[in-house]
Design a protein around this motif. Structure first.
Motif, PDB file in Angstrom:
ATOM      1  N   UNK A 232       0.848  -1.184   0.000  1.00  0.00           N
ATOM      2  CA  UNK A 232       0.000   0.000   0.000  1.00  0.00           C
ATOM      3  C   UNK A 232       0.887   1.239   0.000  1.00  0.00           C
ATOM      4  N   UNK A 233       0.560   2.204  -0.857  1.00  0.00           N
ATOM      5  CA  UNK A 233       1.313   3.466  -0.867  1.00  0.00           C
ATOM      6  C   UNK A 233       0.808   4.343   0.280  1.00  0.00           C
ATOM      7  N   UNK A 234       1.712   4.871   1.079  1.00  0.00           N
ATOM      8  CA  UNK A 234       1.374   5.730   2.211  1.00  0.00           C
ATOM      9  C   UNK A 234       2.164   7.030   2.108  1.00  0.00           C
ATOM     10  N   UNK A 268       8.726  -3.931  -6.479  1.00  0.00           N
ATOM     11  CA  UNK A 268       7.864  -2.863  -6.996  1.00  0.00           C
ATOM     12  C   UNK A 268       8.628  -2.043  -8.022  1.00  0.00           C
ATOM     13  N   UNK A 269       8.015  -1.772  -9.158  1.00  0.00           N
ATOM     14  CA  UNK A 269       8.631  -0.955 -10.202  1.00  0.00           C
ATOM     15  C   UNK A 269       8.821   0.485  -9.714  1.00  0.00           C
ATOM     16  N   UNK A 270       9.934   1.090 -10.093  1.00  0.00           N
ATOM     17  CA  UNK A 270      10.222   2.456  -9.642  1.00  0.00           C
ATOM     18  C   UNK A 270       9.227   3.467 -10.199  1.00  0.00           C
ATOM     19  N   UNK A 271       8.620   3.162 -11.355  1.00  0.00           N
ATOM     20  CA  UNK A 271       7.668   4.090 -11.971  1.00  0.00           C
ATOM     21  C   UNK A 271       6.216   3.681 -11.707  1.00  0.00           C
ATOM     22  N   UNK A 272       5.969   2.860 -10.686  1.00  0.00           N
ATOM     23  CA  UNK A 272       4.626   2.389 -10.378  1.00  0.00           C
ATOM     24  C   UNK A 272       3.705   3.559 -10.038  1.00  0.00           C
ATOM     25  N   UNK A 273       2.524   3.600 -10.681  1.00  0.00           N
ATOM     26  CA  UNK A 273       1.578   4.700 -10.462  1.00  0.00           C
ATOM     27  C   UNK A 273       0.382   4.306  -9.611  1.00  0.00           C
ATOM     28  N   UNK A 274       0.144   3.000  -9.423  1.00  0.00           N
ATOM     29  CA  UNK A 274      -0.984   2.568  -8.598  1.00  0.00           C
ATOM     30  C   UNK A 274      -0.694   2.829  -7.123  1.00  0.00           C
ATOM     31  N   UNK A 302       1.719 -21.921 -22.852  1.00  0.00           N
ATOM     32  CA  UNK A 302       0.413 -21.271 -22.951  1.00  0.00           C
ATOM     33  C   UNK A 302      -0.129 -21.117 -21.538  1.00  0.00           C
ATOM     34  N   UNK A 303      -0.393 -19.872 -21.162  1.00  0.00           N
ATOM     35  CA  UNK A 303      -0.858 -19.549 -19.812  1.00  0.00           C
ATOM     36  C   UNK A 303      -2.254 -18.959 -19.918  1.00  0.00           C
ATOM     37  N   UNK A 304      -3.198 -19.521 -19.173  1.00  0.00           N
ATOM     38  CA  UNK A 304      -4.578 -19.039 -19.191  1.00  0.00           C
ATOM     39  C   UNK A 304      -5.014 -18.798 -17.758  1.00  0.00           C
ATOM     40  N   UNK A 305      -5.479 -17.576 -17.468  1.00  0.00           N
ATOM     41  CA  UNK A 305      -5.792 -17.261 -16.081  1.00  0.00           C
ATOM     42  C   UNK A 305      -6.596 -15.974 -15.991  1.00  0.00           C
ATOM     43  N   UNK A 306      -7.202 -15.790 -14.800  1.00  0.00           N
ATOM     44  CA  UNK A 306      -7.771 -14.496 -14.471  1.00  0.00           C
ATOM     45  C   UNK A 306      -6.611 -13.523 -14.317  1.00  0.00           C
ATOM     46  N   UNK A 307      -6.748 -12.316 -14.857  1.00  0.00           N
ATOM     47  CA  UNK A 307      -5.623 -11.405 -14.706  1.00  0.00           C
ATOM     48  C   UNK A 307      -5.828 -10.068 -15.368  1.00  0.00           C
ATOM     49  N   UNK A 308      -4.731  -9.312 -15.419  1.00  0.00           N
ATOM     50  CA  UNK A 308      -4.734  -7.950 -15.958  1.00  0.00           C
ATOM     51  C   UNK A 308      -3.331  -7.635 -16.441  1.00  0.00           C
ATOM     52  N   UNK A 309      -3.194  -6.518 -17.127  1.00  0.00           N
ATOM     53  CA  UNK A 309      -1.896  -6.136 -17.688  1.00  0.00           C
ATOM     54  C   UNK A 309      -1.303  -4.963 -16.910  1.00  0.00           C
ATOM     55  N   UNK A 310      -1.207  -5.154 -15.582  1.00  0.00           N
ATOM     56  CA  UNK A 310      -0.595  -4.127 -14.741  1.00  0.00           C
ATOM     57  C   UNK A 310      -1.522  -2.990 -14.387  1.00  0.00           C
ATOM     58  N   UNK A 311      -2.839  -3.234 -14.358  1.00  0.00           N
ATOM     59  CA  UNK A 311      -3.792  -2.145 -14.112  1.00  0.00           C
ATOM     60  C   UNK A 311      -4.568  -2.294 -12.804  1.00  0.00           C
ATOM     61  N   UNK A 342      -0.024  -9.883 -15.786  1.00  0.00           N
ATOM     62  CA  UNK A 342       0.699 -10.352 -16.964  1.00  0.00           C
ATOM     63  C   UNK A 342       1.851  -9.427 -17.335  1.00  0.00           C
ATOM     64  N   UNK A 343       1.768  -8.148 -16.985  1.00  0.00           N
ATOM     65  CA  UNK A 343       2.890  -7.253 -17.265  1.00  0.00           C
ATOM     66  C   UNK A 343       4.126  -7.676 -16.472  1.00  0.00           C
ATOM     67  N   UNK A 344       3.906  -8.204 -15.276  1.00  0.00           N
ATOM     68  CA  UNK A 344       5.004  -8.706 -14.463  1.00  0.00           C
ATOM     69  C   UNK A 344       5.592  -9.977 -15.084  1.00  0.00           C
ATOM     70  N   UNK A 345       4.736 -10.879 -15.579  1.00  0.00           N
ATOM     71  CA  UNK A 345       5.236 -12.083 -16.238  1.00  0.00           C
ATOM     72  C   UNK A 345       6.068 -11.715 -17.460  1.00  0.00           C
ATOM     73  N   UNK A 346       5.622 -10.721 -18.213  1.00  0.00           N
ATOM     74  CA  UNK A 346       6.362 -10.291 -19.406  1.00  0.00           C
ATOM     75  C   UNK A 346       7.746  -9.770 -19.019  1.00  0.00           C
TER      76      UNK A 346
END
Length: 445
Positions: A232-234, A268-274, A302-311, A342-346
């Motif tokens: 969590x960002x504080x 955590x990515x240095x440019x993380x905006x969330x 082949x990977x199939x899952x619930x997910x998002x692209x870093x959002x 998935x952005x993390x997997x990439x």
């Protein structure tokens, strides 16, 4: 599920500053609540809850990653270890259980990739977390139906599974009971057998134990149960979310924020905006292993899952009896999951291989010809079976159900997309570049 040894060091948080953790744990951990699939529920004092309370009281609050690992795969009390949680009588149902078409189309995907990359003389099909074996069974049926295409190919099946209960169910699904299984608990391949169609099959606890070689890897609803660290960002910077005993009730758990930096923050990515993120180091380790194998020996994943692209932000939730369940209530009785980033997997593939996706399940299955297959099956079915097929199709494709929430993601050798041949087998003919099935229109060559 094959959970690798986690990099998530438990944070007696100020150890990073070389201070004694006992100075801060009793007084500075701050309570914090997140959505977490919370529904009103009566707290049940399960054996896992007692275990966790003792553990936390002895050593301090634990990370969400450690909580997930304990709850799901503890050798004595873990949710996945001795329980059959799949199907209508379980806690959740997966796509292969909904419709046979799902597995059939994935079988077509692997054959399409095998053909597009030169029809290698042999390949391994490796499934991570194979559930009840339904998906592998549907894929093997396609392999049998297209036996004339695969007749000169030496195929073997390799399942990565830590659950004793599920491995026994998989064996019943995939092998003839009259053929005895070879069991060797101390061996990397702890169980071996032969499938109903005569293909050798082996079981492993860890991906690293699977022999290296030209392989197709399948991970369906596998990555979403690997342990995640939550942050969590504080105003003071990123703080990791931990789990502690509620000071108001000794048999209840609560979320707290670490008082200062913890080791897992490095992910955590240095440019993380969330303002809230979930990271899964174990997923990164597995992706790196898959990438190295594919780059070295060819094949695809082949990977199939619930997910998002870093959002997305807070996706940690529980499921019990097909309903959302508070992740902190009655641990050990419900499945715990978090959407795959998935952005993390990439990023973790580190350029060793090419990646495609994520694309929505609806798009992938439509590209694979689900509508054509549905019509063929429906035309041959009686009315009750036809209605069941249509209901399964709706569940898989409807944007409000699984159609847009579920995604497909692939890892392939760079030369697969650029037409280069792989110098690994003199019997392999030179591939020519063609669209990757599912991510473009299916192309047979």
């Amino acid at each position: 599920m094959a959970l690798l040894h986690t990099l998530g060091l438990r944070a007696a948080a100020c150890e990073v500053r070389h201070e004694s953790p006992c100075k801060v744990i009793p007084c500075f951990w701050r309570g914090k609540y997140f959505s977490s699939g919370r529904e009103p529920a009566e707290n049940q004092v399960t054996p896992m809850l007692r275990h966790l309370v003792y553990k936390i009281k002895a050593t301090g609050p634990i990370t969400v990653a450690e909580y997930m690992k304990e709850v799901l795969t503890n050798p004595a009390k873990g949710y996945y270890v001795y329980r059959d949680m799949l199907g209508e009588k379980g806690d959740f149902i997966t796509s292969p259980e909904i419709s046979q078409i799902f597995g059939e189309l994935l079988g077509i995907w692997f054959i399409s990739e095998w053909m597009a990359t030169g029809k290698n003389a042999a390949f391994q099909l490796v499934e991570l977390g194979p559930g009840r074996g339904t998906l592998s069974g549907d894929i093997l049926r396609v392999f049998s139906q297209l036996g004339s295409v695969l007749k000169n190919c030496d195929i073997s099946i390799h399942l990565v599974e830590v659950s004793e209960k599920l491995s026994e169910i998989q064996a019943l699904t995939l092998t003839e009971e009259k053929v005895p299984l070879e069991r060797n608990p101390g061996s990397p391949a702890y169980m071996k057998g032969v499938t109903k169609s005569g293909i050798p099959i082996s079981w492993y606890r860890h991906l690293q134990d699977v022999p290296k070689g030209y392989s197709f890897y399948l991970a369906h609803e596998f990555f979403d149960v690997l342990p995640v660290h939550k942050f969590q960002k504080t105003p003071q910077g990123w703080r990791e979310v931990f789990i502690d005993v509620d000071p108001q009730a000794s048999d209840k758990l609560r979320f707290v924020l670490a008082p200062c930096v913890t080791p897992a923050e490095v992910f955590i990515q240095s440019d993380e905006t969330r303002d809230h993120v979930e990271v899964c180091p174990e997923a990164g380790v597995i992706i790196q292993e898959l990438s190295q194998r594919i780059a070295l020996t060819g094949g695809a994943a082949l990977i199939a899952d619930y997910g998002h692209d870093g959002t997305k932000t807070d996706t940690f939730r529980g499921f019990c009896g097909h309903k959302l369940h508070d992740v902190l209530i009655a641990p050990g009785t419900a499945d715990l999951t978090a959407d795959v980033d998935f952005s993390y997997l990439r990023r973790m593939a580190e350029g060793k291989v090419a990646s495609l996706g994520p694309i929505k399940q609806q798009t992938f299955l439509k590209n694979m010809g689900i509508d054509v297959r549905l019509k063929v099956l429906a035309d041959k079915s009686d009315e009750p079976s036809r209605q069941q097929l249509l209901q399964g199709y709706d569940m898989l494709m409807n944007p409000k159900k699984m159609g847009e929430r579920f995604h497909f993601f692939a890892l392939l050798p760079h030369q697969r997309l650029h037409g280069g041949s792989h110098p690994m087998n003199a019997c392999q003919s030179k591939p020519s570049p063609s669209p990757v099935a599912g991510f473009g229109e299916l192309a047979w060559r």
